[in-house]
Write an enzyme that holds these catalytic residues in place. Structure first.
Site, PDB file in Angstrom:
ATOM      1  N   TYR A  74       0.769  -1.242   0.000  1.00 42.59           N
ATOM      2  CA  TYR A  74       0.000   0.000   0.000  1.00 42.59           C
ATOM      3  C   TYR A  74       0.805   1.299   0.000  1.00 42.59           C
ATOM      4  O   TYR A  74       0.478   2.204  -0.766  1.00 42.59           O
ATOM      5  CB  TYR A  74      -0.998   0.020   1.157  1.00 42.59           C
ATOM      6  CG  TYR A  74      -2.098  -1.018   1.031  1.00 42.59           C
ATOM      7  CD1 TYR A  74      -2.481  -1.535  -0.199  1.00 42.59           C
ATOM      8  CD2 TYR A  74      -2.756  -1.480   2.149  1.00 42.59           C
ATOM      9  CE1 TYR A  74      -3.487  -2.476  -0.316  1.00 42.59           C
ATOM     10  CE2 TYR A  74      -3.774  -2.431   2.051  1.00 42.59           C
ATOM     11  CZ  TYR A  74      -4.131  -2.923   0.817  1.00 42.59           C
ATOM     12  OH  TYR A  74      -5.129  -3.851   0.712  1.00 42.59           O
ATOM     13  N   GLU A  81      -2.696  13.255  -8.011  1.00 46.70           N
ATOM     14  CA  GLU A  81      -2.041  14.566  -8.088  1.00 46.70           C
ATOM     15  C   GLU A  81      -0.542  14.418  -8.337  1.00 46.70           C
ATOM     16  O   GLU A  81       0.035  15.141  -9.162  1.00 46.70           O
ATOM     17  CB  GLU A  81      -2.264  15.359  -6.788  1.00 46.70           C
ATOM     18  CG  GLU A  81      -3.721  15.610  -6.471  1.00 46.70           C
ATOM     19  CD  GLU A  81      -4.389  14.530  -5.615  1.00 46.70           C
ATOM     20  OE1 GLU A  81      -5.338  14.853  -4.894  1.00 46.70           O
ATOM     21  OE2 GLU A  81      -3.960  13.349  -5.680  1.00 46.70           O
TER      22      GLU A  81
END
Length: 169
Positions: A74, A81
């Site tokens: 993860y 962005e």
């Protein structure tokens, strides 16, 4: 800080006011909304199922899109962005006028803390960030409002000017 107002993108008067306040044209606003929303479709998010699209408007009128890319480990995943800014910088773009972020939730989601700091590296503090929800409603804030008392490149001495740094130019 109180929550900023959520604006309907279908309210032409409110959109016009936001565009005037944040120095973007209605056409640029529409492009940011459509492109960031479309960028969500390119997200790779098999774990969270949380699609995010981002679009940067350059000072020269160009657009750069990005989407989140997750990873089974993860922390290795990358937000939309940062994908968009990584593309923009490696493609030679400098100087950015606005950023749009689109998600599939409501109310609109803002960039995470890491992304806010990443955006700060490349944008002026007065750069507007348009955040769109699943219904194309939006909130718009300036980077400085999302990252008050920020630390940016201007806080660092130029390379080679600090004799105690151990760096030799």
């Amino acid at each position: 800080m109180t929550s900023p107002p959520i604006i309907s993108s279908k309210d032409q008067s409110a959109v016009a006011d936001a565009c005037k306040t944040f120095s973007v044209t209605i056409s640029q606003f529409d492009d940011l909304l459509q492109r960031a929303s479309a960028a969500k479709a390119t997200a790779y998010c098999p774990y969270s199922q949380f699609r995010v699209g981002a679009t940067i408007l350059t000072n020269k009128g160009g657009y750069v899109d990005g989407a989140n890319v997750e990873n089974a480990s993860y922390p290795v995943g990358t937000c939309a962005e940062r994908v968009a800014f990584g593309k923009a910088i490696t493609e030679g773009h400098r100087g950015f006028k606005a950023l749009a972020v689109a998600t599939d939730i409501s109310p609109p989601a803002s960039p995470c803390g890491m992304c806010r700091q990443f955006i700060r590296e490349f944008c002026d503090l007065d750069t507007p960030i348009f955040m769109f929800d699943k219904d194309e409603n939006f909130v718009v804030l300036r980077l400085e409002q999302l990252l008050p008392m920020s630390f940016g490149p201007d806080a660092l001495p130029p390379p080679g000017t600090n004799p105690d740094s151990g760096y030799k130019a």
